[in-house]
Design a protein around this motif. Structure first.
Motif, PDB file in Angstrom:
ATOM      1  N   ILE A   1       0.842  -1.202   0.000  1.00 33.92           N
ATOM      2  CA  ILE A   1       0.000   0.000   0.000  1.00 33.92           C
ATOM      3  C   ILE A   1       0.876   1.250   0.000  1.00 33.92           C
ATOM      4  N   THR A   2       1.891   1.260   0.841  1.00 37.67           N
ATOM      5  CA  THR A   2       2.771   2.433   0.939  1.00 37.67           C
ATOM      6  C   THR A   2       3.459   2.730  -0.388  1.00 37.67           C
ATOM      7  N   SER A   3       3.924   1.682  -1.069  1.00 32.24           N
ATOM      8  CA  SER A   3       4.623   1.884  -2.336  1.00 32.24           C
ATOM      9  C   SER A   3       3.715   2.434  -3.428  1.00 32.24           C
ATOM     10  N   SER A   4       2.397   2.296  -3.260  1.00 32.20           N
ATOM     11  CA  SER A   4       1.448   2.811  -4.259  1.00 32.20           C
ATOM     12  C   SER A   4       1.074   4.260  -4.000  1.00 32.20           C
ATOM     13  N   THR A   5       1.554   4.844  -2.893  1.00 35.89           N
ATOM     14  CA  THR A   5       1.259   6.227  -2.466  1.00 35.89           C
ATOM     15  C   THR A   5      -0.203   6.428  -2.096  1.00 35.89           C
ATOM     16  N   ALA A   6      -0.938   5.324  -1.834  1.00 39.57           N
ATOM     17  CA  ALA A   6      -2.322   5.447  -1.388  1.00 39.57           C
ATOM     18  C   ALA A   6      -2.353   5.793   0.103  1.00 39.57           C
ATOM     19  N   ASN A   7      -3.403   6.499   0.534  1.00 40.20           N
ATOM     20  CA  ASN A   7      -3.592   6.846   1.941  1.00 40.20           C
ATOM     21  C   ASN A   7      -4.666   5.949   2.542  1.00 40.20           C
ATOM     22  N   ILE A   8      -4.332   5.296   3.626  1.00 42.76           N
ATOM     23  CA  ILE A   8      -5.284   4.413   4.297  1.00 42.76           C
ATOM     24  C   ILE A   8      -6.268   5.253   5.100  1.00 42.76           C
ATOM     25  N   THR A   9      -7.553   5.065   4.861  1.00 46.92           N
ATOM     26  CA  THR A   9      -8.578   5.782   5.620  1.00 46.92           C
ATOM     27  C   THR A   9      -9.128   4.948   6.767  1.00 46.92           C
ATOM     28  N   PHE A  10      -9.130   3.627   6.613  1.00 50.67           N
ATOM     29  CA  PHE A  10      -9.466   2.777   7.761  1.00 50.67           C
ATOM     30  C   PHE A  10      -9.033   1.334   7.501  1.00 50.67           C
ATOM     31  N   LEU A  11      -8.797   0.629   8.601  1.00 52.31           N
ATOM     32  CA  LEU A  11      -8.516  -0.803   8.596  1.00 52.31           C
ATOM     33  C   LEU A  11      -9.405  -1.451   9.653  1.00 52.31           C
ATOM     34  N   ASP A  12      -9.896  -2.642   9.369  1.00 54.03           N
ATOM     35  CA  ASP A  12     -10.772  -3.339  10.316  1.00 54.03           C
ATOM     36  C   ASP A  12     -10.402  -4.825  10.304  1.00 54.03           C
ATOM     37  N   PHE A  13      -9.856  -5.293  11.439  1.00 56.56           N
ATOM     38  CA  PHE A  13      -9.451  -6.701  11.536  1.00 56.56           C
ATOM     39  C   PHE A  13      -9.518  -7.144  12.997  1.00 56.56           C
ATOM     40  N   ASP A  14     -10.024  -8.341  13.221  1.00 54.92           N
ATOM     41  CA  ASP A  14     -10.077  -8.920  14.567  1.00 54.92           C
ATOM     42  C   ASP A  14     -10.036 -10.431  14.420  1.00 54.92           C
TER      43      ASP A  14
END
Length: 516
Positions: free
Chosen positions: A99-112
């Motif tokens: 994700i970082t290498s694509s220059t995208a900005n993460i708006t949320f992550l959801d994992f449990d």
């Protein structure tokens, strides 16, 4: 010294705003306006600065070097998907590297891992470089199982961390493919009106939403969704008057006489083709018989299509000047109001304002010298005929807008008081909702509320006088309001007159109700 405006896009960390102020101060610039609201967008600050031209170039260059100076509005895409990660240490770290290498900005992550789907990660991304999306997805699909949930390039799904980018993308749907420089200036204007209304304790997000509603209403009610409520009144055996209530904004009045056809006001420019189709439906589509347009005032919903019609428009000099100015408050006691100025820019842009170009000016009033002829309170500035109907052009007091004119046919009892007299009860709920937006964004649609009250009372008094003169003929004065139905005055109240029918684009007009 000149005034410059720019938008700074800054990191959300202590001292960022102070750094910009230091650069401006060091170059001897003066900050005239600044607006930053973390609740709206934590990265975006609007500046207006007075500085020497060379000094401003140094300010701009320094801000560009540190990445704070925003020169373009790159469309941002929103992407939401499920990704199924292997159950091993470092799996999330490896995914985030991609994700970082694509220059995208993460708006949320959801994992449990104790949740219902312990192997599934929900990811939301804002992606400024939309050219990278296919490459990113192809790379991720080669490594992981993916379920694409949402993909949006309209700005609807972007979160509030990029509020102004989201707003800009929504604005593009109303104003087309405007260049970034134009769109950024427009954002400055919109931000200014939000700042003013925030000082009046109005929610800035609600202000932005109201502005977008204006554009959406106009876009949504044109083309295939266009409609109008239509009244037809037989003035004489051979003269018929049509009142077309458009979906948004003011009415169009159309006289059909044996010798000519004449319009009073034109509606918004965005409705021009829809109006032509409607006129064709009612047998009025031959524009070679349309000889003149009479304009009541300079608001876009009353003269915004005048330049589209191949006939001269009659108006006074003040109205002509306002159509060339950037503020509907020009010439009034409220001339410097930023709300009036910015609303004018917004509505003219959204409604495709095409003011009259083939212009015939009424004579100017001289307050000195010979005695001025008046009809009640109002000076008579011109006379003209529509067919064999004799009309007077009356100068208004300037309550609703400077330069406004009322049109009166005394012998037949026809008065066109534009927005100075409106039968608000006759407005449909959707028209009322639209009209409220202008009132909210300017705090009042009248440039001088005190004069507007005096003007309305003087017009109602004149209408009562004409009613008295027509009583022996068994007739009443027809009040052809700027919005809503043609009405009559009954016991001091406006009452709808004549029957109305609904015209819908592509369909025949169908009778709605009998309103006599």
């Amino acid at each position: 010294m000149e005034q410059f405006s720019f938008i700074a896009c800054m990191p959300d960390r202590p001292g960022a705003l102070h750094r910009v102020a230091e650069i401006i101060t060091r170059q001897e610039g003066n900050i005239n306006r600044i607006q930053y609201d973390r609740r709206i967008d934590k990265h975006t600050v609007f500046f207006e600065v007075t500085a020497a031209s060379q000094a401003y170039e140094k300010i701009r260059k320094e801000l560009e070097e540190i990445g704070y100076f925003q020169t373009f509005l790159q469309p941002v895409a929103f992407l939401k998907f499920h990704v199924y990660l292997p159950n091993r240490p470092g799996a999330l770290f490896d995914f985030l590297n991609s994700i970082t290498s694509s220059t995208a900005n993460i708006t949320f992550l959801d994992f449990d891992d104790r949740g219902q789907h312990p192997e599934r990660l929900v990811v939301g991304l804002n992606i400024e470089n939309t050219d990278m999306i296919d490459a990113l997805l192809n790379h991720l699909k080669s490594e992981y199982r993916l379920d694409i949930l949402e993909y949006d390039i309209t700005g609807e799904k972007l979160d509030d961390t990029v509020f102004y980018l989201r707003l800009a993308q929504k604005l593009r749907s109303f104003i087309g493919s405007a260049e970034d420089a134009f769109l950024m200036r427009f954002l400055h204007d919109i931000n200014h009106i939000a700042q003013e209304l925030s000082n009046l304790r109005k929610d800035p997000i609600e202000v932005f939403e109201s502005i977008l509603k204006v554009g959406d209403c106009l876009k949504r009610t044109s083309g295939e969704n266009f409609y109008a409520d239509v009244q037809r009144v037989r003035i004489k055996n051979d003269i018929e008057l049509f009142c077309f209530q458009l979906p948004c904004g003011g009415n169009i009045y159309f006289f059909d006489t044996p010798s000519e056809r004449v319009m009073i006001d034109t509606g918004y420019g965005i409705y021009y083709q829809d109006v032509l189709n409607m006129l064709q439906h009612y047998g009025l589509g031959d524009l070679s018989r349309l000889k003149r347009i009479y304009i009541t005032h300079a608001d876009a919903d009353h003269c915004g299509a005048a330049g589209c019609f191949p006939v001269p428009s009659y108006l006074n000099r003040e109205t002509f000047l306002i159509t060339r100015e950037t503020s509907r408050a020009y010439g009034s006691s409220n001339q410097g109001c930023i709300l009036e100025e910015v609303y004018t820019k917004i509505i003219n842009l959204f409604s495709r304002f095409t003011p009259p170009s083939n212009v015939v000016l009424f004579p100017e009033i001289s307050l000195s010298g010979k005695k001025i002829e008046r009809r009640g309170t109002f000076p008579v500035i011109a006379r003209f005929q529509v067919g064999d109907l004799n009309f007077e052009a009356l100068a208004g007091l300037g309550g609703h807008m400077h330069g406004e004119i009322f049109y009166l046919c005394p012998e037949e009892g026809l008065v066109f008081p534009e927005d100075a007299v409106i039968n608000f009860k006759s407005l449909s709920p959707d028209r009322t909702e639209y009209n409220v937006l202008a009132d909210y964004l300017m705090t009042s649609v009248n440039v001088d509320s005190k004069l507007a009250r005096e003007e309305r009372n003087a017009l109602l008094s004149l209408i009562s006088e004409i009613d008295g003169e027509l009583a022996e003929k068994g007739k009443k004065c027809l009040i052809c309001c700027g919005h809503g139905s043609i009405s009559v005055l009954e016991s001091g109240k406006l009452v709808e007159y004549a029957n109305s029918e609904r015209y819908t684009a592509g369909q025949r007009g169908t009778s709605l109700s009998q309103k006599v």
